[in-house]
Write a protein that holds these residues in place. Structure first.
Motif, PDB file in Angstrom:
ATOM      1  N   UNK A   1       9.520   7.692   0.763  1.00  0.00           N
ATOM      2  CA  UNK A   1       9.655   6.600   1.740  1.00  0.00           C
ATOM      3  C   UNK A   1       9.913   5.287   1.013  1.00  0.00           C
ATOM      4  N   UNK A   2       9.205   5.043  -0.063  1.00  0.00           N
ATOM      5  CA  UNK A   2       9.383   3.807  -0.836  1.00  0.00           C
ATOM      6  C   UNK A   2      10.823   3.686  -1.317  1.00  0.00           C
ATOM      7  N   UNK A   3      11.379   4.771  -1.755  1.00  0.00           N
ATOM      8  CA  UNK A   3      12.716   4.772  -2.344  1.00  0.00           C
ATOM      9  C   UNK A   3      13.823   4.899  -1.300  1.00  0.00           C
TER      10      UNK A   3
ATOM     11  N   UNK B   1       1.119  -4.803  -1.136  1.00  0.00           N
ATOM     12  CA  UNK B   1       2.304  -4.732  -0.275  1.00  0.00           C
ATOM     13  C   UNK B   1       3.350  -3.796  -0.877  1.00  0.00           C
ATOM     14  N   UNK B   2       3.876  -2.916  -0.040  1.00  0.00           N
ATOM     15  CA  UNK B   2       4.965  -2.057  -0.487  1.00  0.00           C
ATOM     16  C   UNK B   2       5.831  -1.668   0.699  1.00  0.00           C
ATOM     17  N   UNK B   3       7.046  -1.294   0.380  1.00  0.00           N
ATOM     18  CA  UNK B   3       8.043  -0.953   1.396  1.00  0.00           C
ATOM     19  C   UNK B   3       7.597   0.254   2.233  1.00  0.00           C
ATOM     20  N   UNK B   4       6.998   1.249   1.600  1.00  0.00           N
ATOM     21  CA  UNK B   4       6.612   2.464   2.325  1.00  0.00           C
ATOM     22  C   UNK B   4       5.612   2.149   3.430  1.00  0.00           C
ATOM     23  N   UNK B   5       4.576   1.369   3.127  1.00  0.00           N
ATOM     24  CA  UNK B   5       3.596   1.027   4.158  1.00  0.00           C
ATOM     25  C   UNK B   5       4.241   0.205   5.267  1.00  0.00           C
ATOM     26  N   UNK B   6       5.111  -0.734   4.895  1.00  0.00           N
ATOM     27  CA  UNK B   6       5.795  -1.539   5.902  1.00  0.00           C
ATOM     28  C   UNK B   6       6.621  -0.652   6.828  1.00  0.00           C
ATOM     29  N   UNK B   7       7.389   0.269   6.261  1.00  0.00           N
ATOM     30  CA  UNK B   7       8.211   1.159   7.082  1.00  0.00           C
ATOM     31  C   UNK B   7       7.346   2.046   7.984  1.00  0.00           C
ATOM     32  N   UNK B   8       6.248   2.548   7.444  1.00  0.00           N
ATOM     33  CA  UNK B   8       5.367   3.384   8.257  1.00  0.00           C
ATOM     34  C   UNK B   8       4.705   2.571   9.365  1.00  0.00           C
ATOM     35  N   UNK B   9       4.296   1.345   9.061  1.00  0.00           N
ATOM     36  CA  UNK B   9       3.693   0.504  10.102  1.00  0.00           C
ATOM     37  C   UNK B   9       4.709   0.163  11.176  1.00  0.00           C
ATOM     38  N   UNK B  10       5.943  -0.112  10.787  1.00  0.00           N
ATOM     39  CA  UNK B  10       6.988  -0.386  11.777  1.00  0.00           C
ATOM     40  C   UNK B  10       7.222   0.836  12.652  1.00  0.00           C
ATOM     41  N   UNK B  11       7.266   2.005  12.028  1.00  0.00           N
ATOM     42  CA  UNK B  11       7.438   3.241  12.781  1.00  0.00           C
ATOM     43  C   UNK B  11       6.267   3.476  13.732  1.00  0.00           C
TER      44      UNK B  11
ATOM     45  N   UNK C   1       2.389 -13.100   3.938  1.00  0.00           N
ATOM     46  CA  UNK C   1       2.457 -12.873   2.490  1.00  0.00           C
ATOM     47  C   UNK C   1       2.719 -11.399   2.204  1.00  0.00           C
ATOM     48  N   UNK C   2       2.033 -10.532   2.932  1.00  0.00           N
ATOM     49  CA  UNK C   2       2.214  -9.087   2.751  1.00  0.00           C
ATOM     50  C   UNK C   2       3.661  -8.685   3.032  1.00  0.00           C
ATOM     51  N   UNK C   3       4.220  -9.190   4.137  1.00  0.00           N
ATOM     52  CA  UNK C   3       5.604  -8.859   4.489  1.00  0.00           C
ATOM     53  C   UNK C   3       6.560  -9.414   3.433  1.00  0.00           C
ATOM     54  N   UNK C   4       6.312 -10.628   2.975  1.00  0.00           N
ATOM     55  CA  UNK C   4       7.158 -11.205   1.928  1.00  0.00           C
ATOM     56  C   UNK C   4       7.161 -10.306   0.699  1.00  0.00           C
ATOM     57  N   UNK C   5       5.996  -9.898   0.270  1.00  0.00           N
ATOM     58  CA  UNK C   5       5.902  -9.077  -0.934  1.00  0.00           C
ATOM     59  C   UNK C   5       6.514  -7.688  -0.727  1.00  0.00           C
ATOM     60  N   UNK C   6       6.400  -7.144   0.481  1.00  0.00           N
ATOM     61  CA  UNK C   6       6.965  -5.821   0.754  1.00  0.00           C
ATOM     62  C   UNK C   6       8.491  -5.856   0.809  1.00  0.00           C
ATOM     63  N   UNK C   7       9.060  -6.977   1.238  1.00  0.00           N
ATOM     64  CA  UNK C   7      10.507  -7.053   1.429  1.00  0.00           C
ATOM     65  C   UNK C   7      11.258  -7.757   0.306  1.00  0.00           C
ATOM     66  N   UNK C   8      10.585  -8.583  -0.437  1.00  0.00           N
ATOM     67  CA  UNK C   8      11.266  -9.441  -1.395  1.00  0.00           C
ATOM     68  C   UNK C   8      11.776  -8.695  -2.620  1.00  0.00           C
TER      69      UNK C   8
END
Length: 188
Positions: free
Chosen positions: A17-19, A95-105, A148-155
């Motif tokens: 998911x992260x990748x 913060x990481x992309x995988x958690x952000x994507x899972x939370x969005x889902x 801040x979490x979203x910034x770090x997950x997306x930046x």
């Protein structure tokens, strides 16, 4: 300590998911990532839905353990300010992309969303009553930590550690109700 196959599978799902995103999670992709057979995966997770659900639980538990570690206690034993400080610090470093994507889902799936919401309800300040200045300050700090979490997950350019530490201290300091820069709400 040796990692269980189940944990190894869930960590591999996180990596995929992260990748590559959530849609890239297939039994074939996870089998290739873990070097396990498809049958071995099906033994632990009979369906993709169960695999994704277990991933939500695994990451939410990991997130909560990190907050408890930062606070030095579980949510029930921590004060509202201690929970907030742990939430802010964890948002800054976990913060990481995988958690952000899972939370969005999970936003459209009550079964997935409730997993994350339970952790948030234990640690993050709730929506305040309009006349509770202290609760409002904590909630504003929560929103800043979420940002801040979203910034770090997306930046593509994560913030330097020292700057994140300073930002965390400033966010938590906004809850200091005697701080001169915080305007107290007064009915007019």
């Amino acid at each position: 300590m040796r990692t269980s196959k189940r944990e190894r599978i869930l960590d591999a799902v996180f990596d995929i998911i992260q990748r590559d995103g959530v849609t890239a999670v297939t039994f074939d992709a996870v089998a290739a990532e873990t070097r396990l057979t498809r049958g071995g995966l099906l033994y632990h997770f009979p369906s993709r839905e169960e695999l994704i659900l277990a991933t939500h639980k695994h990451l939410a538990e990991r997130w909560e353990k990190e907050m408890a570690n930062v606070a030095g206690k579980d949510a029930e034993s921590a004060t509202p300010d201690e929970r907030l400080a742990a939430y802010v610090q964890t948002c800054a470093k976990a913060a990481n992309r995988a958690e952000l994507l899972l939370m969005l889902e999970s936003a459209g799936e009550p079964g997935f969303g409730s997993i994350w919401q339970e952790v948030i309800d234990r640690w993050a300040p709730p929506v305040p009553e309009p006349d509770d200045a202290a609760a409002l300050s904590r909630f504003i700090a929560r929103i800043a930590a979420d940002g801040l979490w979203i910034h770090e997950a997306l930046s593509a350019r994560p913030l330097p550690e020292k700057l994140k530490e300073r930002i965390c201290r400033r966010i938590v300091a906004t809850t200091d109700h005697d701080h001169p820069s915080i305007e107290k709400d007064r009915p007019t």
